[in-house]
Each structure stands twice: as structure tokens, then as C-alpha cells.
Design an enzyme around this catalytic site. Structure first.
Site, PDB file in Angstrom:
ATOM      1  N   SER A  96       1.030  -1.093  -0.100  1.00 57.01           N
ATOM      2  CA  SER A  96       0.056  -0.207   0.062  1.00 57.01           C
ATOM      3  C   SER A  96       0.862   1.321   0.073  1.00 57.01           C
ATOM      4  CB  SER A  96      -0.976  -0.103   1.133  1.00 57.01           C
ATOM      5  OG  SER A  96      -1.909   0.971   1.079  1.00 57.01           O
ATOM      6  N   ASP A 224      -9.747  -5.098  -5.021  1.00 54.16           N
ATOM      7  CA  ASP A 224      -9.518  -4.033  -4.167  1.00 54.16           C
ATOM      8  C   ASP A 224     -10.062  -2.840  -4.478  1.00 54.16           C
ATOM      9  OD1 ASP A 224      -7.789  -2.207  -2.771  1.00 54.16           O
ATOM     10  OD2 ASP A 224      -5.930  -2.993  -3.274  1.00 54.16           O
ATOM     11  N   HIS A 252      -8.085  -5.461  -0.557  1.00 48.19           N
ATOM     12  CA  HIS A 252      -6.755  -4.656  -0.631  1.00 48.19           C
ATOM     13  C   HIS A 252      -5.605  -5.575   0.267  1.00 48.19           C
ATOM     14  CE1 HIS A 252      -4.119  -1.546  -0.386  1.00 48.19           C
ATOM     15  NE2 HIS A 252      -3.895  -1.330   0.710  1.00 48.19           N
TER      16      HIS A 252
END
Length: 271
Positions: A96, A224, A252
């Protein structure tokens, strides 16, 4: 074993260092810390890898200065840890915003001492929409999220957590597990949480991506909604020779939605 590394005057980062052998640095996502990778640390340290988890400034056990949350500074923090621990031929794994920081590190420091790069649901090329870039979160939605952090951080983290996992993967995600992720987010400082999200809102990595010359694997949850699959498509097109691993049943957090497949693919990346 945990240690502290001073990355600039009066700012030290907590570094978890587990196992011996080939070094693998893990960069966590917002708003968590390196403990999000504890299952990988347990498993990989048994496979002959040295797992190094860095709590970014403002998160986990690291110092939380009032400022210094730009991607440039966060990338420089990673270099300081690599130098202090005298690491070389490192596998760099960024999740991320950790993936975004990894991209900036590769461009800013020329891939210094990195052997291979893995980007996991990376917040790149840019996390928010802008001119000629209709992907990701709208800027006004990012603003609203920052306002929510300032008003009721626990509730914002709970809401964010509900978007983090798909729950349709290899096994159901338990409520205690979700509570654990929430607790990791609460361990961060409020100001680090805000300022890192401001960097997510503002930073643009489109010029950094073509500078990556290291072998790169992109991991992407196809469900996601935080860092959507379009990000992975753009990264794949922008990084010469990169490869894409898709997680069809993951949101995610593909390492939680499809843990067995994730660990298998991570080990393949490390071979």
C-alpha cells in the site's frame, strides 16, 4: 529481535529483525505497522530468510515527530536503516503506502542495495485522481477522510477496516482478527496518521516509475477498492520487465484474504 535506528537527529525508527539469511525488508501500509506481516515473519524465518520490518515514523513503536512525512523523507528513512544495518542484496517488499515509499526509494536512491522489488497493492502511480489520471480516490473524499481522522480516529479506522478485506478468499476473516488490525491502527500517532494520508493525497509517482530498473513483481487483489487493479495495470506497463500476480478473491489485504496463495507467491518471488 527489535532495535531502534536513528534516521535523523532526534528521530528513531523501530525495526523488527527476525531470522538469519537473505534480508527481506517489509514496508507496512497505512495506518498499520510492521506487525501486519507477523505471519510472513514466522514462516519465512523458518525458511532461511532474515525478515526486517520497519515501523514508519508516526506508526507502531517508532518516533512520531510533528513533521517529516513526505515520500522523500520516508524513502530516506529506509536508506538510513539499510546503511545502519549494513544490508545488501535486499528484497524490498512494500504494501500500500509502503509500496509507494518503495517506488520513491527506488527512484530517489537508484535502487541502492536492492536485489528485487515486490509491490503489494501499492498506492501508486498516485493514490488520488488528478489531471489525466482518473484513477483512485477523489481528492475531496481524501479530504473527508482526513477530517474524519481528526474528529473520530477509532471510527474512521473501523470504517477503513471494513473496506480493507474482501472476506471471500481462502478462509473467513474472524472478528478478533479484524479487531487486531484495528488495534494496530490505533497504535499509530494521530498526527502521523493524518500527515501520511496527506502525502497519499498529494504525492505523484508517475515520473518515478520508469526509473525502476530492478526486477519487480506486482501483487494485486482484484477486488481491491482502496488501491484498485488499474494501479497494477499502470505499474506493469511502466516498469520494464515487471510481472503481475493477481489474487482473484482478495480485496486490499491479499495476504489476509488469500494467505496460502500469498505466501506461496512471496516465496516464489524470493527464490
Amino acid at each position: 529481535m527489535g532495535t531502534y535506528v536513528e534516521v535523523e537527529k532526534n528521530v528513531s525508527l523501530y525495526v523488527e529483525d527476525v531470522g538469519t539469511g537473505t534480508p527481506v525488508i517489509f514496508l507496512h501500509g497505512w495506518p498499520l505497522n510492521s506487525r501486519m506481516f507477523e505471519y510472513q515473519f514466522t514462516w519465512l524465518s523458518e525458511q532461511g530468510y532474515r525478515c526486517i520490518g520497519i515501523d514508519q515514523r508516526g506508526f507502531g513503536k517508532s518516533d512520531a515527530p510533528a513533521e517529516g512525512y513526505s515520500y522523500d523523507r520516508l524513502a530516506d528513512d529506509i536508506k538510513a536503516v539499510i546503511d545502519r544495518l549494513e544490508l545488501d542484496q535486499v528484497y524490498l517488499v512494500g504494501f500500500s503506502v509502503g509500496g509507494a515509499i518503495a517506488v520513491r526509494y527506488m527512484a530517489r536512491h537508484g535502487g541502492y542495495r536492492i536485489r528485487k522489488l515486490a509491490l503489494l497493492g501499492a498506492a501508486a502511480p498516485a493514490f488520488t485522481q488528478r489531471d489525466q489520471y482518473p484513477y483512485g480516490m477523489k481528492r475531496e473524499d481524501a479530504q473527508a477522510q482526513i477530517a474524519a481522522i481528526r474528529q473520530d480516529r477509532p471510527q474512521l479506522l473501523r470504517d477503513f477496516g471494513s473496506q480493507f478485506l474482501d472476506g471471500g478468499g481462502e478462509r473467513a476473516i474472524s472478528e478478533p482478527f479484524k479487531d487486531w488490525l484495528q488495534q494496530l491502527g490505533l497504535e499509530a500517532s494521530a498526527w502521523g496518521t493524518v500527515h501520511t494520508f496527506e502525502s497519499l493525497r498529494d504525492e505523484d509517482l508517475r515520473d518515478d516509475i520508469p526509473q525502476i530498473k530492478t526486477a519487480t513483481t506486482i501483487f494485486q487483489g482484484m477486488k481491491d477498492i482502496i488501491c484498485p487493479p488499474e494501479f497494477a495495470t499502470l505499474l506493469l506497463a511502466g516498469i520494464d520487465g515487471s510481472t503481475l500476480v493477481q489474487f482473484e478473491q482478495s480485496g486490499h489485504g491479499m495476504l489476509f484474504d488469500e494467505p496460502d496463495k500469498f505466501n506461496e507467491e512471496l516465496l516464489r518471488f524470493l527464490k
